[in-house]
Design a protein around this motif. Structure first.
Motif, mmCIF file in Angstrom:
data_model
loop_
_atom_site.group_PDB
_atom_site.id
_atom_site.type_symbol
_atom_site.label_atom_id
_atom_site.label_comp_id
_atom_site.label_asym_id
_atom_site.label_seq_id
_atom_site.Cartn_x
_atom_site.Cartn_y
_atom_site.Cartn_z
ATOM 1 N N CYS A 90 35.239 49.721 -71.282
ATOM 2 C CA CYS A 90 34.435 48.494 -71.124
ATOM 3 C C CYS A 90 33.083 48.632 -71.811
ATOM 4 N N GLU A 91 32.432 49.754 -71.612
ATOM 5 C CA GLU A 91 31.108 49.973 -72.216
ATOM 6 C C GLU A 91 31.191 50.104 -73.737
ATOM 7 N N THR A 92 32.308 50.589 -74.256
ATOM 8 C CA THR A 92 32.479 50.721 -75.698
ATOM 9 C C THR A 92 32.783 49.377 -76.349
ATOM 10 N N ILE A 93 33.599 48.570 -75.708
ATOM 11 C CA ILE A 93 33.988 47.272 -76.257
ATOM 12 C C ILE A 93 32.799 46.320 -76.349
ATOM 13 N N ARG A 94 31.969 46.311 -75.340
ATOM 14 C CA ARG A 94 30.892 45.324 -75.229
ATOM 15 C C ARG A 94 30.009 45.226 -76.479
ATOM 16 N N PRO A 95 29.383 46.285 -76.951
ATOM 17 C CA PRO A 95 28.472 46.126 -78.088
ATOM 18 C C PRO A 95 29.171 45.877 -79.432
ATOM 19 N N TYR A 96 30.386 46.346 -79.589
ATOM 20 C CA TYR A 96 31.065 46.220 -80.879
ATOM 21 C C TYR A 96 31.830 44.919 -81.045
ATOM 22 N N HIS A 97 32.297 44.361 -79.940
ATOM 23 C CA HIS A 97 33.131 43.165 -80.032
ATOM 24 C C HIS A 97 32.550 41.965 -79.299
ATOM 25 N N ARG A 98 31.363 42.150 -78.730
ATOM 26 C CA ARG A 98 30.719 41.075 -77.957
ATOM 27 C C ARG A 98 31.703 40.455 -76.961
ATOM 28 N N LEU A 99 32.420 41.332 -76.305
ATOM 29 C CA LEU A 99 33.446 40.926 -75.365
ATOM 30 C C LEU A 99 33.118 41.517 -73.999
ATOM 31 N N GLN A 100 33.110 40.696 -72.997
ATOM 32 C CA GLN A 100 32.853 41.163 -71.644
ATOM 33 C C GLN A 100 34.168 41.628 -71.029
ATOM 34 N N ALA A 114 43.427 39.412 -71.705
ATOM 35 C CA ALA A 114 44.582 40.211 -72.132
ATOM 36 C C ALA A 114 44.304 41.687 -71.884
ATOM 37 N N ARG A 115 45.325 42.455 -71.564
ATOM 38 C CA ARG A 115 45.160 43.885 -71.358
ATOM 39 C C ARG A 115 44.888 44.559 -72.690
ATOM 40 N N CYS A 116 43.805 45.316 -72.743
ATOM 41 C CA CYS A 116 43.477 46.031 -73.989
ATOM 42 C C CYS A 116 43.484 47.521 -73.807
ATOM 43 N N ALA A 117 43.615 48.008 -72.568
ATOM 44 C CA ALA A 117 43.678 49.456 -72.326
ATOM 45 C C ALA A 117 44.311 49.690 -70.966
ATOM 46 N N ALA A 118 44.959 50.844 -70.843
ATOM 47 C CA ALA A 118 45.537 51.259 -69.569
ATOM 48 C C ALA A 118 45.413 52.762 -69.461
#
Length: 119
Positions: A90-100, A114-118
């Motif tokens: 979650c912390e990695t996705i936020r700054p690079y993809h502007r996705l919460q 959508a599921r992006c990691a498990a």
């Protein structure tokens, strides 16, 4: 690297165009503590029956990644590993993809519903 030293993820990266499962490959390398931090990255993998609900039908998955880690004994409980892994994604996705991204307990990360990691 040993289990007591800090791990640098990605100091060694194994790249695959197509692979059965990055997790299966990582498990085969887990007997060697020197593989701590090893990243396995695949453009495409075939999922096994366990990940398809036991149906036996394999579905292709794109851009998969596994990281082989040897955490300290106190952090080896699955609940800690899943929470730490989900939070890290979650912390990695936020700054690079502007996705919460958010955690769907116990071990999934959702981004844009959508599921992006498990884990």
């Amino acid at each position: 690297m040993g289990a007591s030293e800090p791990t640098v993820w990605g100091a060694e990266v194994l790249l695959y165009h197509k692979v059965d499962s990055t997790n299966t490959r990582a498990a085969a390398l887990a007997g060697e503590p020197a593989n701590d931090g090893l990243v396995l990255l695949a453009d495409e993998q075939r999922r096994d029956a366990a990940s398809t609900g036991g149906s036996g039908r394999a579905r292709p998955a794109r851009r998969t990644l596994s990281v082989l880690l040897f955490p300290p004994p106190l952090l080896r409980r699955p609940v800690f590993l899943a929470a730490w892994g989900c939070h890290s994604v979650c912390e990695t996705i936020r700054p690079y993809h502007r996705l919460q991204a958010r955690i769907k307990w116990p071990n999934d990360v959702l981004g844009a519903a959508a599921r992006c990691a498990a884990f």
